[in-house]
Enzyme design. Structure first.
Site, PDB file in Angstrom:
ATOM      1  N   SER A 104       1.003  -1.115   0.011  1.00 38.15           N
ATOM      2  CA  SER A 104       0.119  -0.112   0.074  1.00 38.15           C
ATOM      3  C   SER A 104       0.999   1.147   0.112  1.00 38.15           C
ATOM      4  CB  SER A 104      -0.839   0.082   1.273  1.00 38.15           C
ATOM      5  OG  SER A 104      -1.245   1.172   1.338  1.00 38.15           O
ATOM      6  N   HIS A 110      -1.293  -1.426  -4.173  1.00 39.78           N
ATOM      7  CA  HIS A 110      -2.595  -1.135  -3.595  1.00 39.78           C
ATOM      8  C   HIS A 110      -2.515   0.536  -3.449  1.00 39.78           C
ATOM      9  CE1 HIS A 110      -5.815  -2.126  -0.783  1.00 39.78           C
ATOM     10  NE2 HIS A 110      -5.773  -0.847  -0.207  1.00 39.78           N
ATOM     11  N   ASP A 131      -4.724   3.787  -1.813  1.00 43.99           N
ATOM     12  CA  ASP A 131      -5.846   4.054  -1.051  1.00 43.99           C
ATOM     13  C   ASP A 131      -6.452   5.607  -1.158  1.00 43.99           C
ATOM     14  OD1 ASP A 131      -5.983   1.686   0.998  1.00 43.99           O
ATOM     15  OD2 ASP A 131      -3.983   2.154   1.421  1.00 43.99           O
ATOM     16  N   MET A 144      -9.127   8.078  -0.303  1.00 42.87           N
ATOM     17  CA  MET A 144      -9.961   8.771   0.814  1.00 42.87           C
ATOM     18  C   MET A 144     -10.333  10.025   0.639  1.00 42.87           C
ATOM     19  SD  MET A 144      -7.133   7.639   4.036  1.00 42.87           S
ATOM     20  CE  MET A 144      -6.477   5.904   3.860  1.00 42.87           C
ATOM     21  N   HIS A 161      -8.449   1.097  -3.762  1.00 41.76           N
ATOM     22  CA  HIS A 161      -9.251   0.791  -2.681  1.00 41.76           C
ATOM     23  C   HIS A 161     -10.030   2.127  -2.376  1.00 41.76           C
ATOM     24  CE1 HIS A 161      -9.395  -0.066   1.985  1.00 41.76           C
ATOM     25  NE2 HIS A 161     -10.802   0.079   1.357  1.00 41.76           N
ATOM     26  N   MET A 201     -12.043   4.500  -0.659  1.00 35.13           N
ATOM     27  CA  MET A 201     -12.808   4.551   0.840  1.00 35.13           C
ATOM     28  C   MET A 201     -13.368   6.034   0.553  1.00 35.13           C
ATOM     29  SD  MET A 201      -9.724   3.429   3.162  1.00 35.13           S
ATOM     30  CE  MET A 201      -8.700   3.491   1.829  1.00 35.13           C
ATOM     31  N   MET A 261     -11.147  -5.914   6.309  1.00 32.50           N
ATOM     32  CA  MET A 261     -10.316  -4.692   6.750  1.00 32.50           C
ATOM     33  C   MET A 261     -10.081  -5.452   8.192  1.00 32.50           C
ATOM     34  SD  MET A 261      -9.994  -2.325   4.665  1.00 32.50           S
ATOM     35  CE  MET A 261      -9.092  -1.273   5.950  1.00 32.50           C
ATOM     36  N   GLY A 304      -8.871   4.207   7.168  1.00 34.70           N
ATOM     37  CA  GLY A 304      -8.453   5.665   7.041  1.00 34.70           C
ATOM     38  C   GLY A 304      -7.257   6.110   7.332  1.00 34.70           C
ATOM     39  N   PHE A 305      -6.483   5.264   8.143  1.00 38.39           N
ATOM     40  CA  PHE A 305      -5.013   5.639   8.372  1.00 38.39           C
ATOM     41  C   PHE A 305      -4.087   4.077   8.125  1.00 38.39           C
ATOM     42  CE2 PHE A 305      -8.053   8.177  10.555  1.00 38.39           C
ATOM     43  CZ  PHE A 305      -7.420   9.407  10.345  1.00 38.39           C
ATOM     44  N   GLY A 306      -2.714   4.637   7.868  1.00 40.42           N
ATOM     45  CA  GLY A 306      -1.983   3.462   8.037  1.00 40.42           C
ATOM     46  C   GLY A 306      -1.305   3.481   9.444  1.00 40.42           C
ATOM     47  N   ASP A 325      -6.212  -6.313   5.159  1.00 43.29           N
ATOM     48  CA  ASP A 325      -5.807  -4.969   4.966  1.00 43.29           C
ATOM     49  C   ASP A 325      -5.797  -4.160   6.393  1.00 43.29           C
ATOM     50  OD1 ASP A 325      -4.981  -2.196   4.285  1.00 43.29           O
ATOM     51  OD2 ASP A 325      -6.699  -1.820   3.003  1.00 43.29           O
ATOM     52  N   GLY A 379      -2.508  -3.221   9.328  1.00 42.99           N
ATOM     53  CA  GLY A 379      -1.693  -3.847  10.537  1.00 42.99           C
ATOM     54  C   GLY A 379      -0.951  -5.033  10.127  1.00 42.99           C
ATOM     55  N   GLY A 416       1.420  -1.471   4.208  1.00 40.08           N
ATOM     56  CA  GLY A 416       1.766  -0.148   3.885  1.00 40.08           C
ATOM     57  C   GLY A 416       3.069   0.067   4.769  1.00 40.08           C
ATOM     58  N   SER A 417       2.783   0.132   6.017  1.00 39.17           N
ATOM     59  CA  SER A 417       4.025   0.623   6.711  1.00 39.17           C
ATOM     60  C   SER A 417       5.021  -0.508   7.120  1.00 39.17           C
ATOM     61  CB  SER A 417       3.576   0.922   8.362  1.00 39.17           C
ATOM     62  OG  SER A 417       2.742   0.129   8.907  1.00 39.17           O
TER      63      SER A 417
HETATM   64  C1  DX5 Z   1      -6.232   1.711   5.901  1.00 32.64           C
HETATM   65  C2  DX5 Z   1      -5.628   1.377   4.290  1.00 32.64           C
HETATM   66  C3  DX5 Z   1      -4.584   0.502   4.202  1.00 32.64           C
HETATM   67  C4  DX5 Z   1      -3.185   1.079   5.106  1.00 32.64           C
HETATM   68  C5  DX5 Z   1      -2.639   0.063   5.724  1.00 32.64           C
HETATM   69  O1  DX5 Z   1      -7.335   2.847   5.726  1.00 32.64           O
HETATM   70  O2  DX5 Z   1      -6.900   0.909   3.640  1.00 32.64           O
HETATM   71  O3  DX5 Z   1      -4.459   0.064   3.117  1.00 32.64           O
HETATM   72  O4  DX5 Z   1      -2.505   1.712   4.036  1.00 32.64           O
HETATM   73  O5  DX5 Z   1      -1.516   0.465   6.275  1.00 32.64           O
HETATM   74  P1  DX5 Z   1      -0.872  -0.424   7.233  1.00 32.64           P
HETATM   75  O6  DX5 Z   1      -0.408  -1.483   6.344  1.00 32.64           O
HETATM   76  O7  DX5 Z   1       0.290   0.476   7.800  1.00 32.64           O
HETATM   77  O8  DX5 Z   1      -1.608  -0.843   8.368  1.00 32.64           O
HETATM   78 ZN    ZN Z   2      -6.515  -0.054   1.782  1.00 29.78          ZN
END
Ligand code: DX5
Ligand code: ZN
Length: 223
Positions: free
Chosen positions: A11, A36, A38, A40, A69, A71, A140, A145-147, A178, A180, A200-201
């Site tokens: 991501s 991926h 994201d 928003m 994705h 959102m 999910m 909403g956030f990484g 998706d 954590g 992502g992270s």
């Molecule tokens: C959250 C996103 C994810 C996000 C995951 O709303 O849909 O795709 O980037 O980030 P990590 O892998 O850091 O949880």
């Molecule tokens: Zn996502």
């Protein structure tokens, strides 16, 4: 339950946007299955991220499928624009969409792959009537909403239920997770039945670089 080779979907939400093309190139080199993206809108989720221009730019630098994705509150309004920009597939939320079947059919009519997303509080049963129509399901494992959020462990039994539904109703449908996902949580979700991991992270925010973090995640997932 092991679903064979686990696919990785980095991501870019956690990427360094000053070096986005380079980082996506590294992910491609390291064997990413798809990228991926994201999207928003600050309304469906309390954050704003990126739009079609990012997809358009990435389209020129990678051959990987660009998984979008959405959102956002009104996904139907933006399908054409993302398709023109180069999106290969769309992930649309079950929540807040009164006409999900129509959205899914519109995406199929555009010739794109389609997946339905369910949030942590949405039961697996919500998928029952739409599963036949989709190519993938995204569960999910954080609230969208956030990484950088913590994996919600209570989603594990739901992933198992979705795996059972897919095996019974729509074999070949991807089961993606998706939020954590890292080397610690990857084996748990794979054991529960996931075969595509968004991260992502765990891929872009570590100092070792993308190739090393993807290798680490892959070996944890296929352990
Ligand atoms: C959250 C996103 C994810 C996000 C995951 O709303 O849909 O795709 O980037 O980030 P990590 O892998 O850091 O949880
Ligand atoms: Zn996502």
């Amino acid at each position: 339950m092991d679903q064979g080779i686990v696919k990785l979907a980095p991501s870019i939400l956690s990427a360094d946007f000053a070096h986005l093309g380079k980082q996506v190139g590294e992910a491609e080199q390291a064997g990413a299955d798809r990228i991926h993206v994201d999207v928003m809108d600050g309304h469906f989720v309390p954050n704003i991220s990126m739009g079609p221009v990012v997809v358009q730019s990435l389209r020129r630098v990678t051959r990987l499928p660009l998984e979008t994705h959405l959102m956002i509150s009104d996904p139907d309004f933006f399908l054409d624009e993302f398709t023109e920009a180069g999106s290969d597939s769309f992930l649309v939320h079950w929540e807040g969409n009164n006409n999900l079947h129509r959205t899914v059919q519109r995406i199929k009519a555009l010739g794109k792959r389609v997946g339905v997303v369910i949030n942590p509080a949405t039961p697996a049963a919500a998928l029952e009537e739409i599963l036949q129509d989709v190519d993938q399901v995204l569960v999910m494992t954080v609230n969208p909403g956030f990484g950088h959020q913590h994996f919600i462990r209570t989603t594990l039994p739901k992933i198992r239920r979705v795996r059972q539904m897919i095996d019974g109703l729509k074999r070949g449908c991807d089961l993606e997770v998706d939020g954590g996902i890292d080397a610690t949580t990857a084996p748990l979700v794979v054991d529960a039945g996931a075969n595509v991991l968004v991260a992502g992270s765990a891929i872009f925010s570590e100092s070792q670089g993308v190739a090393a973090t993807m290798q680490r995640l892959r070996s944890a997932a296929n352990r």
